[in-house]
Each structure stands twice: as C-alpha cells, then as structure tokens.
Write a protein that holds these residues in place. Structure first.
Motif, PDB file in Angstrom:
ATOM      1  N   ARG A 213     -37.617 -27.003 -54.547  1.00  0.00           N
ATOM      2  CA  ARG A 213     -36.717 -26.946 -53.388  1.00  0.00           C
ATOM      3  C   ARG A 213     -35.448 -26.170 -53.741  1.00  0.00           C
ATOM      4  NH1 ARG A 213     -32.383 -30.311 -52.254  1.00  0.00           N
ATOM      5  NH2 ARG A 213     -31.660 -30.068 -50.127  1.00  0.00           N
TER       6      ARG A 213
ATOM      7  N   SER B  87     -29.297 -23.325 -55.641  1.00  0.00           N
ATOM      8  CA  SER B  87     -28.478 -22.355 -54.907  1.00  0.00           C
ATOM      9  C   SER B  87     -27.324 -21.846 -55.764  1.00  0.00           C
ATOM     10  CB  SER B  87     -27.957 -22.970 -53.612  1.00  0.00           C
ATOM     11  OG  SER B  87     -27.036 -23.995 -53.921  1.00  0.00           O
TER      12      SER B  87
ATOM     13  N   ILE C 196     -27.226 -32.168 -41.282  1.00  0.00           N
ATOM     14  CA  ILE C 196     -28.553 -31.952 -41.848  1.00  0.00           C
ATOM     15  C   ILE C 196     -28.895 -33.002 -42.904  1.00  0.00           C
ATOM     16  CG2 ILE C 196     -28.891 -29.513 -41.276  1.00  0.00           C
ATOM     17  CD1 ILE C 196     -27.964 -28.874 -44.137  1.00  0.00           C
TER      18      ILE C 196
ATOM     19  N   GLU D 230     -36.308 -32.559 -44.814  1.00  0.00           N
ATOM     20  CA  GLU D 230     -36.556 -31.117 -44.825  1.00  0.00           C
ATOM     21  C   GLU D 230     -38.038 -30.817 -45.001  1.00  0.00           C
ATOM     22  OE1 GLU D 230     -34.202 -29.626 -47.988  1.00  0.00           O
ATOM     23  OE2 GLU D 230     -32.310 -30.048 -46.973  1.00  0.00           O
TER      24      GLU D 230
ATOM     25  N   ASN E  36     -40.864 -27.258 -44.877  1.00  0.00           N
ATOM     26  CA  ASN E  36     -41.000 -25.807 -44.767  1.00  0.00           C
ATOM     27  C   ASN E  36     -41.497 -25.446 -43.359  1.00  0.00           C
ATOM     28  OD1 ASN E  36     -42.601 -23.153 -45.039  1.00  0.00           O
ATOM     29  ND2 ASN E  36     -41.362 -23.260 -46.897  1.00  0.00           N
TER      30      ASN E  36
ATOM     31  N   GLU F 220     -38.432 -28.133 -35.193  1.00  0.00           N
ATOM     32  CA  GLU F 220     -37.082 -28.560 -35.561  1.00  0.00           C
ATOM     33  C   GLU F 220     -36.643 -29.723 -34.659  1.00  0.00           C
ATOM     34  OE1 GLU F 220     -34.933 -27.091 -37.930  1.00  0.00           O
ATOM     35  OE2 GLU F 220     -33.432 -28.601 -37.451  1.00  0.00           O
TER      36      GLU F 220
ATOM     37  N   HIS G  41     -36.030 -31.252 -40.188  1.00  0.00           N
ATOM     38  CA  HIS G  41     -35.233 -30.030 -40.249  1.00  0.00           C
ATOM     39  C   HIS G  41     -36.073 -28.976 -40.956  1.00  0.00           C
ATOM     40  CE1 HIS G  41     -32.128 -27.160 -40.840  1.00  0.00           C
ATOM     41  NE2 HIS G  41     -32.022 -27.370 -42.147  1.00  0.00           N
TER      42      HIS G  41
ATOM     43  N   TYR H 237     -36.725 -25.905 -43.059  1.00  0.00           N
ATOM     44  CA  TYR H 237     -35.885 -25.311 -44.097  1.00  0.00           C
ATOM     45  C   TYR H 237     -36.759 -24.415 -44.969  1.00  0.00           C
ATOM     46  CZ  TYR H 237     -32.726 -25.329 -48.188  1.00  0.00           C
ATOM     47  OH  TYR H 237     -31.922 -24.975 -49.231  1.00  0.00           O
ATOM     48  N   HIS H 238     -36.413 -23.138 -45.014  1.00  0.00           N
ATOM     49  CA  HIS H 238     -37.206 -22.192 -45.809  1.00  0.00           C
ATOM     50  C   HIS H 238     -37.110 -22.492 -47.298  1.00  0.00           C
ATOM     51  CE1 HIS H 238     -38.606 -19.428 -42.705  1.00  0.00           C
ATOM     52  NE2 HIS H 238     -37.472 -19.658 -42.081  1.00  0.00           N
TER      53      HIS H 238
ATOM     54  N   ALA I 166     -37.490 -25.304 -48.659  1.00  0.00           N
ATOM     55  CA  ALA I 166     -38.363 -26.416 -49.051  1.00  0.00           C
ATOM     56  C   ALA I 166     -39.756 -25.860 -49.349  1.00  0.00           C
ATOM     57  CB  ALA I 166     -38.438 -27.440 -47.929  1.00  0.00           C
TER      58      ALA I 166
END
Lengths: 204, 737
Positions: B251, B257, B630, B641, B643, B654, B672, B674-675, B677
């Motif tokens: 993830r 990040s 979120i 989350e 994908n 969503e 949610h 989430y790219h 994930a």
C-alpha cells in the motif's frame, strides 16, 4: 372644541426642569455611589518610597523588579531581594523602615504588599515579551510609580477582588494606560502595533 | 408647581435616565462578569518560577518534560507537557498522544476513578480494600483448591517493572499462564537468536545512508515513533547528502509516500524480495566475509539461486525486475545501508521468515555491528527484583514451551482456555491492556472474558475489557505515578526511561504495581515474599540500583547506552553466523501463508496511524477531531481503502457502504477507491471503533480487530494477523447523514 382648549390651558406647565433635576441628581448619585459602594481600601503593610530607592540603585526598576534566568519576571521583589541591602538594623531613620526591619526582616516574613497592577489569573502576561522584546518602558503601563515618594491608597473592587487600577480610577472608561490596565487597552496597543490580538495570546 | 403625577413621572424618568447615564449600571455589569472568574471552583494557577521535570510516555516512549511551578513537583496541575529537547530518543519532538492527549485523558469522564466490583450483575463503586480483598480471596480460594494454574494474567509490557513484578507474582502464586500482548520484539529476538545467537539487536537508522524497510510502518508507529521520525528528518536535512529510503509494501502508506522509492509488492512477499536482493548481491560477488563463512552459506546460496532468482521473485512479488535490481544495487553500493524489519502494518509481531530474510540481507551486505547497520545492544543493566523463583510445573495454556523459544501468546492462551485443553480458566487478570478491543482477535478475547468465572482488570479507563470485568482497579496514568519502560523496538542503543508522579493522582487510583502489591500482601505466603516492597516505587528503586539509582534517573528521566556498540559477535552453537540456523537445520523459507479463497477473495490488512492509536493508548477526544474524511467519514463511518480495479470488478464504487466479513467476524465501513492500495486487498484503519469510552470514542467507525482472523506464523508459531481473507458485500444504507 372650546371645552377641550380650556382643559389644555388648565394643565400644569411642562415642568421639564423636574426631568433635568432627576437626571442630574441621580447621575450624580451614580457617579458618587458607584465608587463608594464598589471600592474599599486596604492598607499597605508600611510606606515605601520608590524615589528614595531609585536614587540608591544603579539599574533603575530592574534593580529590584528583575527577570529570572528563564525569562520569567519576579514582579514584586521577594524579601530575599530586600535583604541583599537591608539587615535587621534599619539603614535610615524613617519609622517605616523600622517596621520593615522589626516585623519582616527580623522575622523573615514575606511582605504582604497590595499589588496595584495585579491582573486576573486567567491572563498570561510576559514582561519579557513587552520589555525585552518590544522595548516598552515600565512607565508605559505602570505610570510614574517609580518616582513616587509614597505609596498611594490601594483600593480593591469588593465584587471582583481586583485592584482599582485595572478598571482605572476614572469611572468613565476613556483613559488608557498607565491610568487603566483593562483588556481593551492591551488589545488596542496590540492592534496599533500590528501584534496579534487573538484571545489565546493572553488567555491560555 | 404642583407635585402631581405628571411632575413625579418627569422626575422619575429623569432619575432613571440619569442613573443610566452614570457608570453604575455598565460598571456593575462588567464587574459581575469579572466576578465569575473568582468562583472558588475556577482553577487558579500558582505563580512562581517555572520548573521542569522529566518524564516518559511509556505508550510511545517519547521523552517529555512537564512545565510546572518550582518547588511544587507533585500534587499539582502540570502547566503543560512538552517535548524534552535533551531527550536522546525524541529530541524535543512529541506526538499528539504525548503532550495534550494525556492531559485531556486525565480529566476524561471515562477514566476509572474508583475501584468497582460487580455484584449480581451490576457494577458499583467500592472501597479499595473491598476490591483488593475480593481479588485476593478468589485467588486464595483457587490456590487452596489446587487450581492456581487456572488463573491467567494478560499484561502489556514484559520489560517494565510491572511486568517483572507480575512474573514474580505469577511464579510465586503458582500459575504458568502469564502472557503479554504480542510484539515484534518477540519475532526479532527469535530471528536474532536463531541466526546470531543474540536477540538484543537494533537498527542504526540515524547513521544509515540507504534504508530499505520491508513492510514495516517506519513513520507510522515503529519503535519509539518520534525517534524514528527524527532520524528520517535528519536523512532529509542536507540535500547534498540525502539518505535514501526504500519502502516495500503493498500500500502507498505514509512511509511509502515519503520514501524515495516504493516497491509495491503483493501481500506477504516482503521476505521474498529481501532474499532476491541477497541473491543478487551473492551473484555479484559482494558477500561479506562473515556471511561467506556462515554456517549453511552454501545451502543458503543454493536456495536463493534456485528459488529467489530475479525473475521468480519479480513474478512472486509483482515488482518489476529492474526495480528490484536497482534497489539491490543501491543497497550494495551504499556505504551505510540497512534493511529493516518490524511490526506489520496490522500491528502484528511479523513473520519470522521475513525477519530472517532481512537479517540475512544485512549479513550479506556486511553491515553487522557497523555504523548505519545492524547493531548489538549493550542491554539494560537493571537489578532483578529478587532471586529466581521456581516456575510452576503445570503446562502453559498458550503452549509457549512448544515454540522455538518458548514465547508467550495471549491469543493462544485464549484459544486453548476456551477449548478447555488442557484446562479451562477459573480467573483472568488483565493489567494495563485492553484485549477485549485489541484482541488480536477481539471476539475470542471477549469470549474468554465471558467464559471465565472471575475477571479482574487494572485499567486507566472504563474500556471494553473493564466493562466486562467483575473487579476493576483504577490505574494511575504515567503523569501520576512511578514507572518505567525499556528499549523501544529496533533502537540502536539500549534505553531505560522512568516516569514519576507530576500531578496529583485521582484519589483512588494507584499504579498497576501498587495494586499488585496490595493483592500480594493479602495473599501472603510465597506471593508476599516474592514482592517484599511497601510500594511500587521501592520495586522501581530496587531495579534502578543497577542504573545509578532512582533519584538520578528520575532527575534525568532516562538512562541510555552512550553510543551504538559497533562490532559484532555470534553466540550460536557454531560460534558463527548461521544462515541455516542449527535449530531449523536449513535456511528460513516461507511456508504457505494466508491466501484468499472463493468465499473470501480479498485480503484485509491494517492501516497504522499515530493519530488513531499510538502504542495501544486510546485516542483522546480531541484526536478524534483531527481525523480526516478518508479515515472517519461523517464523524462515525470507518473508511476503508480498496483499489479501483478491484472495486469495479466487484461492482462497488466510491462511498459504498460495505460489510467486510472474515471467518472471525465482520465490520461495516465506507469504501474509498485508492490507486495506492494493492489490487485484491482492502485496507482498514486500526484503532477506531471502540464500544466503550463514552461519547467521544464510542461507535466512531468500526474495530479492525473484530474482523481479524489470527493464524499462527508457520515459522515462529506466534499469532499472526498481517493478512485476513475477507469477503466484501454491499451493506446498503447511505454513506452520509
């Protein structure tokens, strides 16, 4: 119609002076009664001459009202500070100093000064920020206290318990510091000088 | 002039207007408002010089200093708690859970402020003596009936003084069933023990220039979180000498990040990638001499060459081969590179295979005992509280002895006790933790509490466990009592922190240690002899003797190993590094792990966050306010989350409200897309969804641990819940209020 006109003529004259009398009398009562009801006096433990002391010390107000190492302010000097110069024997001839030596220095008892400028406990005030950083003179807020020969009468508000100096001696709140030390005065000075005046600046 | 009605009215109106024109009314109004400041119950801070006292939050191991009024070090309100710049681990930093939160929690309505006993199903306040008497009487009766071993204790930290006191109390009383909440420290000690013969190891993150984190939330709750973040900040400080961070996990987390490179691997393949990188290094001939001379190196080399080639690893993990190669080369070339393993994102102790693969990668790199590498710690030289005690002979419910190093496991204890094999529980004592919420499989722990005839707990808050207990003893917070904590997970230097009372404790609260002493005293006999202290502070002082005395420790707040100990030694049976540990007879290899099935096609993993739960401590009310939409939508809906591809394949969108169901339980949440994930997975925030704690925390989202299904790690036998197979179905309802 004639009857009506007659009735009007018989009415008492427009006694507006009675209104004026009531207004003046009770406004005066208000002005007189407010301080009489609200304020009470408290004696200082003994008299003290700031003028005399200012002549003896080298660093002005800071000689006794000093900053601690961590930047906090001592406010009224402790007995230990007084004892740096004063012993159990008086240095001068004044009866006040005899009281001081006998009742406080000899007994090692803190002096219960009534503090004119004591703010409510909900206010956070940093002397360092105002004196050291902003360069304000002590007199800007405390007036000519440092030049006086006698301590003036200390009065406190019976309802709030705070010194009369906070609201100010004038009942009409038009003065600013050093005659008054209300929140509005802090806020105005902050605004005038471009300093943040949000609530939490002083009320932590 | 006639003094008639009209004249009077004129005068009276004039008088009223005149009085109002005077300052009497506005002045009195203002003064009345100010008067309210002086009501006796309005707090009035003391004046005086500011002083500081050192402390540590044992939940996060952040060093803090409390700002207080000089000469009033105890029995008063702390002005505020702030970071301690002199603290070597946290260096002045704090988390939301360290500074304002403990102060807010101190006054929280959900604190247990008096001992409570359940009588005929109704819980009521009682005197401390009565509550302690009830616990002691029950334990005494069980001991007399020869059922001492049927008493279990679940506690939070085996390394604290309370943990040591519990070990002594349990042994003297006669129960082998003392377990602690699962921790990655267990797995690291196991892995280190198998390969190096030494388990007290850490990662020298502060000096590393190239760090590869294998599936561990380095910036979201690893070891002492503030210390790790400080190390990270130092890596980023100088742009000319920027250290590299590579994150390996499925993830795009906070750590990923912030990393220079994120290797988005398939779930559970972190260890495979570590082996693949080690294999690339071996192939390149860059093998450290200790690894080349290691016991089982040839076997290890052959295994890696056969099973963990670049192609196979790339296929298994889903990470492109060039990326694996780039990281392996970066790791190989960097002068100070370290590979890091740790707790999983779900908060589980981690897989033994992953840990061993990561340690092997470090060994091949040759960073053992070197700056910026894997280091041995000196250990904390505290003094034992007394001589060794004979351990009770009854078999342990958690089957600890059957595992490689006899580790404890609260989950296995619960599972065995529920089956009654080899015996059921008669009493359960929970100290300083909340298994009814944090499980790890919350429902099993709740069943254990429900099925056990007598449950006592020592708790700071009226949490999920306390709500079910028969006796609740109020525990003091770290700002109110003496206590300690030892080396955080993964730290390069050994550490010992002490906290002391800085605020007046709520009148009836005591430290967990003091409650234990009260019970031991009433039990008398061996239990009282094992803990010959009048108060918990004495036990702490006895422990601190080995570290320069409690007084000095309290003034400084901690003891810490001066600097990382560089140099490495092996205490294995062969006296060398063991890449094929003697206890296993072969290099570590992954066993079949948790896999999705037709009924449960997705894998669920946790999203750790310092906001939702740092160190297992509950959030304070204000922390709930800082959660974004979120994580917790519309103040009460848990957001998970997934994908977008996975969602579309399942006809989900969503904001859909879904039910996530595992074999162990289910939770409801809002989706949610989430790219970041990984496909085929669902990621759930950990730490929300309390059913206790009153209006601020209760029913805020759903509890991750309700859906967790615990499996035993094939390597260590420790409970494992990094991944849980789940199904997702639309639950209906609206996603907004």
């Amino acid at each position: 119609m004639a009857t009506h006109g007659k009735k009007q003529d018989n009415r008492s004259p427009a006694d507006w002076w009675l209104f004026v009398l009531g207004f003046v009398l009770f406004a005066a009562v208000g002005f007189w009664a407010t301080p009489a009801i609200l304020y009470a006096e408290k004696p200082q433990p003994f008299q003290f001459s700031h003028k005399l002391h200012m002549e003896q010390v080298g660093e002005g107000c800071q000689s006794c009202h000093a900053f601690r190492e961590d930047g906090s302010y001592t406010g009224i000097p402790s007995l230990e500070k007084c004892k740096e110069c004063h012993g159990e024997e008086p240095m001068g001839e004044t009866p006040e100093e005899k009281v001081f030596s006998k009742d406080y220095v000899a007994k090692n008892k803190p002096i219960p000064w009534q503090v004119y400028s004591k703010q409510p406990p909900c206010v956070f005030f940093s002397h360092a920020a105002h004196v050291a950083n902003a360069g304000l003179e002590c007199a800007s807020c405390h007036g000519d206290h440092g030049d006086t020969e006698k301590l003036r009468t200390y009065e406190y508000n019976r309802l709030t318990g705070y010194s009369r100096d906070i609201w100010g001696w004038s009942l009409i709140p038009l003065d600013g510091p050093p005659k008054r030390m209300k929140m509005d005065d802090c806020a105005k000075c902050h605004r005038d000088n471009g300093v943040r005046d949000a609530c939490f600046v002083c009320h932590k | 002039m006639n003094w008639d009605r009209r004249a009077f009215v004129k005068f009276a109106v004039g008088a009223v207007v005149g009085l109002n024109a005077s300052p009497l009314v506005p002045k009195l109004m203002d003064d009345v408002a100010i008067w309210t400041q002086n009501w006796s119950w309005v707090p009035d801070p003391e004046t005086g010089a500011v002083a500081f006292a050192k402390s540590i939050n044992p939940a996060t191991q952040t060093g803090v200093k409390a700002r207080l009024v000089k000469a009033r070090l105890s029995g008063q309100r702390v002005i505020r708690v702030e970071g301690d710049p002199e603290h070597p681990l946290s260096q002045g930093g704090v988390l939301a859970a360290d500074a304002a939160a403990p102060q807010q929690s101190y006054y929280q309505a959900m604190r247990v402020d008096a001992p409570m006993v359940r009588k005929e199903g109704v819980r009521g306040r009682v005197a401390a003596e009565e509550a302690v008497q009830k616990v002691a009487a029950k334990l005494k009766a069980l001991a007399q009936a020869g059922k001492a071993s049927q008493v279990a204790i679940i506690a939070d930290d085996p390394f604290s003084v309370t943990g040591e006191m519990l070990m002594r109390l349990a042994a003297a009383y006669g129960t082998p069933n003392l377990v602690f909440m699962p921790s990655a420290k267990q797995t690291l000690a196991l892995a280190g023990g198998l390969m190096f013969g030494q388990g007290d190891i850490g990662f020298d993150l502060a000096n590393a220039t190239y760090t590869v984190s294998f599936g561990t939330p380095l910036l979201e709750g690893f070891g002492a979180p503030v210390a790790v973040r400080k190390a990270f900040a130092a890596w980023r400080k100088d742009p000319m000498h920027r250290a590299t961070l590579v994150q390996v996990e499925p993830r795009s987390s906070v750590t990923a990040s912030q990393a220079d490179l994120w290797l988005a691997c398939k779930p559970g393949t972190e260890g495979v990638l570590a082996y693949a990188m080690a294999n690339l290094m071996i192939q390149a001939g860059k093998v450290d001499s200790a690894a080349a001379n290691a016991a089982g190196f040839e076997q290890f080399k052959a295994l890696l060459a056969g099973e963990y080639s670049l192609e196979k690893a790339s296929q298994a993990s889903g990470v492109p081969a060039d990326k694996i190669k780039a990281v392996a080369e970066g790791f190989m070339k960097a002068p100070k590179a370290v590979a890091v393993c740790g707790p999983g994102n779900s908060g589980d102790p981690g897989r033994l295979f992953d840990f061993m693969a990561v340690l092997a990668l470090n060994a091949v790199k040759g960073n053992l005992g070197k700056p910026g590498g894997l280091v041995l710690r000196q250990g904390v030289a505290w003094k034992a509280l007394g001589g060794p005690l004979d351990l009770p002979g009854a078999p342990r419910l958690d089957g600890g002895g059957k595992r490689i190093m006899g580790s404890y496991s609260a989950y296995d204890l619960a599972a065995a006790a529920l089956k009654g094999q080899p015996y059921p529980l008669e009493a359960l004592i929970v100290v300083g933790c909340n298994p009814a919420f944090a499980g790890p499989q919350a429902k099993v722990m709740r069943q254990l509490i429900d099925n056990t005839p007598f449950v006592a707990c020592v708790s700071e808050f009226m949490d999920e466990t306390a709500e079910l207990a028969d006796v609740v003893l109020p525990k003091a917070s770290f700002l109110e009592c003496w206590g300690d904590c030892a080396t955080p997970y993964g730290a390069a230097q050994s550490f010992y922190g002490v906290h002391q009372p800085l605020v007046s404790a709520l009148p009836q609260t005591k430290s967990a240690g003091d409650w234990l002493l009260a019970v031991a005293k009433l039990l008398g006999g061996k239990a009282a002899e094992a803990l010959p202290f009048a108060e918990a502070k004495e036990a702490l002082a006895a422990r601190a003797e080995g570290l320069g005395g409690l007084e000095d420790l309290a003034a400084k707040g901690y003891w810490m190993q001066e600097k990382p100990a560089y140099g490495f030694s092996f205490k294995t049976p062969s006296g060398r590094l063991e890449l094929a540990p003697s206890a296993l007879g072969k290099p570590a290899a992954p066993a079949a792990g948790v896999a999705p099935s037709k009924e449960r096609p997705l894998l669920m993993a946790g999203i750790p966050s310092l906001r939702t739960g740092a160190g297992g401590a509950p959030m304070s009310p204000y922390q709930v306010k800082i959660l974004d939409e979120i994580t917790l939508a519309h103040k009460d809906q848990l957001v998970v989350e997934i994908n977008p591809q996975t969602a579309h394949a399942m006809h989900l969108g969503e904001g859909d409200m879904v039910e996530i169901a595992s074999a162990a339980g289910k939770i409801n949440a809002r989706l949610h897309l989430y790219h970041g994930a990984a496909p085929g997975m669902v990621f759930v925030p950990v730490g929300l969804g309390h059913t206790a704690f009153g209006m601020y925390l209760k029913n805020k989202g759903a509890n991750f641990f309700e859906a967790v299904e615990v499996a035993a790690d094939p390597g260590s036998g420790l409970p494992q819940w990094a991944l849980t197979p789940v199904s997702i179905a639309k639950a209906g309802g609206v996603s907004h209020v």
